[in-house]
Every structure is written in C-alpha cells, then in structure tokens.
Design a protein around this motif. Sequence first.
Motif: not given
Length: 123
Positions: A61-81
Amino acid sequence: QVRLVDTGGGLVQAGGSLRLSCAASGRPFSTYDMGWFRQAAGQEREFVAAISGSSSITDYADSVKGRFTISRDNAKNTVVLLMNGLKPEDTAVYYCAAQRYGVSRIRTAWPYWGQGTQVTVSS
C-alpha cells in the motif's frame, strides 16, 4: 486449507519498529500467496502488503511503501512483516491472509485469515 497464526504485535512509540510473523500449517506453503491487511477501530480492513509464493512479486500500500517489508521463508512456512518508522496512524489489528490465485489488494479475494495481532503506536 491452510491455518494461519499471527504473532508479534505490541505497543511501540512513533518511529519505532515491530516485526509481525505469520505461521502457516498445511502444505504446500509455497503455493499460497500471502498478504497482510489491517483494520483500525471503526474502519474497514485494508490492504498492507502481499508477496507471491516464490517471492518474485511483492506489493505494498502507498501508505506503508518504504517503511514496511514483507518476506517469507517457505522452508519454515512463515511470512514476516517488518515495520519500521511506525506512525500513530499505523495503529490497527493486523491480519495475515493466504490465497492461491495471485497477489491482490482486494480483501474479498483472500479466503484464509489469521486471528489478528494488535499493533499500537503511541505519539
């Protein structure tokens, strides 16, 4: 079917950081696109960020761009914000979501949801 459990919320001062995590059960995790939405008191649930199963596509979303980062680890079945530079207007319940049909900003496109985790940013 996939079950999602959100963790990591809390109280933080403006300018601070928080790391939200979403643990998913059900396989294969890599076939699910993952997203984060948030809902402030009295407001509708809104899109925050999403990531494709292979991590090749991310959207913010424009309101969070540049401040938030989403990532995932498929080996651990997790997603992080990872949320940096938090502002009082970021205060909301944050929800993890999953779907299998492509990254989308539309709330109704996501059939699977976590229970939500509260993020409060004080000024």
